[in-house]
Design a protein around this motif. Sequence first.
Motif, PDB file in Angstrom:
ATOM      1  N   LEU A 173       0.667  -1.283   0.081  1.00  0.00           N
ATOM      2  CA  LEU A 173       0.149   0.057  -0.067  1.00  0.00           C
ATOM      3  C   LEU A 173       0.919   1.169  -0.069  1.00  0.00           C
ATOM      4  O   LEU A 173       0.122   2.190  -0.250  1.00  0.00           O
ATOM      5  N   THR A 174       2.016   1.161   0.282  1.00  0.00           N
ATOM      6  CA  THR A 174       3.039   2.417   0.342  1.00  0.00           C
ATOM      7  C   THR A 174       3.907   2.177  -1.109  1.00  0.00           C
ATOM      8  O   THR A 174       4.650   2.892  -0.977  1.00  0.00           O
ATOM      9  N   PHE A 175       3.874   1.278  -1.810  1.00  0.00           N
ATOM     10  CA  PHE A 175       4.437   1.220  -2.994  1.00  0.00           C
ATOM     11  C   PHE A 175       4.381   2.666  -4.019  1.00  0.00           C
ATOM     12  O   PHE A 175       3.287   3.202  -4.079  1.00  0.00           O
ATOM     13  N   ARG A 176       5.484   2.977  -4.159  1.00  0.00           N
ATOM     14  CA  ARG A 176       5.611   4.417  -4.904  1.00  0.00           C
ATOM     15  C   ARG A 176       5.186   5.450  -4.255  1.00  0.00           C
ATOM     16  O   ARG A 176       4.304   6.412  -4.537  1.00  0.00           O
ATOM     17  N   LYS A 177       5.443   5.519  -2.959  1.00  0.00           N
ATOM     18  CA  LYS A 177       5.007   6.566  -2.093  1.00  0.00           C
ATOM     19  C   LYS A 177       3.642   6.759  -1.672  1.00  0.00           C
ATOM     20  O   LYS A 177       3.147   7.907  -1.212  1.00  0.00           O
ATOM     21  N   GLY A 178       3.031   5.666  -1.834  1.00  0.00           N
ATOM     22  CA  GLY A 178       1.664   5.372  -1.524  1.00  0.00           C
ATOM     23  C   GLY A 178       1.638   5.877   0.180  1.00  0.00           C
ATOM     24  O   GLY A 178       2.393   5.441   0.667  1.00  0.00           O
ATOM     25  N   GLN A 179       0.205   6.305   0.494  1.00  0.00           N
ATOM     26  CA  GLN A 179       0.064   6.514   1.967  1.00  0.00           C
ATOM     27  C   GLN A 179      -1.047   5.686   2.605  1.00  0.00           C
ATOM     28  O   GLN A 179      -1.078   5.675   3.865  1.00  0.00           O
TER      29      GLN A 179
END
Length: 238
Positions: A173-179
């Motif tokens: 869920l935080t892949f590529r700077k997801g929050q």
Amino acid sequence: MFLLAGDRFMHQFQGKTMEAEAIKRFMNSPFVFPNVWRGAAWFGGLFFIIIGMLFIMLITNEVQYRTHRQNIIDGWSRMNFIAAKASLLLFFVLTTTVMVFLTGLVCGFLYTPDLGSVSVFENFYYVGYYALMATMYLTVAFLIAILIRRTGLAVIVYFAYVFIIDNLLWLALTFRKGQAGYFLPLESSDSLIPNPFKPALLETRTVSDLSLIFTALCYGAAMVYLIIRYYKNADLKS
């Protein structure tokens, strides 16, 4: 463990060279005021997972040895029973929070070079964040224990969730700077206390502390509701 780590860290970079000072500044010196509160809270969180395992064993052993049934037979109401379990949870949270506070205080006074130039209780809110995190871990452990009720299996599920499932979900869920990963049940409280050895430049979280606190409280309230509902409807005499 925290005091030992502080001793090793401070002696390793004890020199007055520019390199030593640069490294300590880059790593935020987590053993001196005011950063020591964050450091102590983070270290406390590492060991609190073991407390969660102990809490599971205490809850499931009551089912295995049927002491919970005896309490009900002896005249306890269901709310008395729930209050007894809640008081045990709060005991663990309060005692470990006091330990984190004392550890941070002692370490800060030992290793802060100039106490007159710092505010001792700046960043003290990290101790409160620790108490919230500890409550979340124990509540998750409590819910797993009453749903599974077998000590070995409950401990395995607890560790699998804490170490594997939660981390895998967070990474996805935080892949590529997801929050989105920061709003998971345990991550919402974990993320309030970032790794003190991680430079601030590498921090990717943009979610505010207030949002994470609100999220953790919502998860906690939902789990408490499920626990109370279980004890109100379960046949505790069987």
